[in-house]
Design a protein around this motif. Sequence first.
Motif, PDB file in Angstrom:
ATOM      1  N   PHE A   1      -8.222  30.158  24.604  1.00 44.58           N
ATOM      2  CA  PHE A   1      -8.191  28.933  24.884  1.00 44.58           C
ATOM      3  C   PHE A   1      -9.384  28.106  24.856  1.00 44.58           C
ATOM      4  O   PHE A   1      -9.508  26.811  24.303  1.00 44.58           O
TER       5      PHE A   1
ATOM      6  N   LYS B   1      -0.751  25.507  26.851  1.00 37.99           N
ATOM      7  CA  LYS B   1      -1.983  25.274  27.875  1.00 37.99           C
ATOM      8  C   LYS B   1      -2.462  23.891  27.298  1.00 37.99           C
ATOM      9  O   LYS B   1      -3.383  23.222  28.139  1.00 37.99           O
TER      10      LYS B   1
ATOM     11  N   GLN C   1      -3.566  20.611  28.904  1.00 36.16           N
ATOM     12  CA  GLN C   1      -4.946  20.105  29.315  1.00 36.16           C
ATOM     13  C   GLN C   1      -5.156  18.658  28.627  1.00 36.16           C
ATOM     14  O   GLN C   1      -5.790  17.845  29.214  1.00 36.16           O
TER      15      GLN C   1
ATOM     16  N   ASP D   1      -0.854  23.091  35.857  1.00 32.82           N
ATOM     17  CA  ASP D   1      -0.780  24.337  36.453  1.00 32.82           C
ATOM     18  C   ASP D   1       0.755  25.039  36.757  1.00 32.82           C
ATOM     19  O   ASP D   1       1.049  25.922  36.514  1.00 32.82           O
TER      20      ASP D   1
ATOM     21  N   PHE E   1       2.767  25.479  33.695  1.00 35.27           N
ATOM     22  CA  PHE E   1       2.179  26.260  33.024  1.00 35.27           C
ATOM     23  C   PHE E   1       2.876  27.825  33.540  1.00 35.27           C
ATOM     24  O   PHE E   1       3.252  28.722  33.034  1.00 35.27           O
TER      25      PHE E   1
END
Length: 186
Positions: A57, A82, A86, A100, A103
């Motif tokens: 990531f 992710k 983000q 979050d 995800f």
Amino acid sequence: MAVKIRLARRGRKKRAMYDVVVADARAPRDGRYIEKIGRYNPNTDPATVELNEDKAFDWVMKGAQPTDTVRAMLSYRGIMLKKHLQIGVNKGAITQEEADKKFDAWLQEKEAKITTRRDQIAKDAAATAKARKDAETKVKEARAEALKQKNTPAEEAPEATAEAEGEATAEEAPEAEQKEESEDKE
């Protein structure tokens, strides 16, 4: 310097395994790399993907470009989702808590699919083994029946001999009766 996330081949002939590495785009496939972030084994069913997700990531957020195969693996593991979430947080479209939560929900769903797939593979393997065992049992029973049939005429032979003796005795009986009759006449 262009940085790629790609596969570096290792393993023996026709049993390849791959390292997932971060490397300069100009470096050879199996040559120098910056960092090793995981492993990929396509020989298992389903394929085994082991990644250090935090490092992957981090490199994706820094701008490293994954190859097509590695992009598929990163998507499979949720790293590309992710990254997408983000970027939305960075732009202010959603909050970090919402990202979050989304995800984690995706991750739970993905794990359920993977578990279902593994269970289905195990179930299919068990069904195949059972079918093979049943087929072998039928063949074994057929062989036993054939052997029994083969041995049965051998057992009937003494009976046939007894029947033949009975017929011979029956043939001898009229001759004996004729002798008795001729003796009676005399």
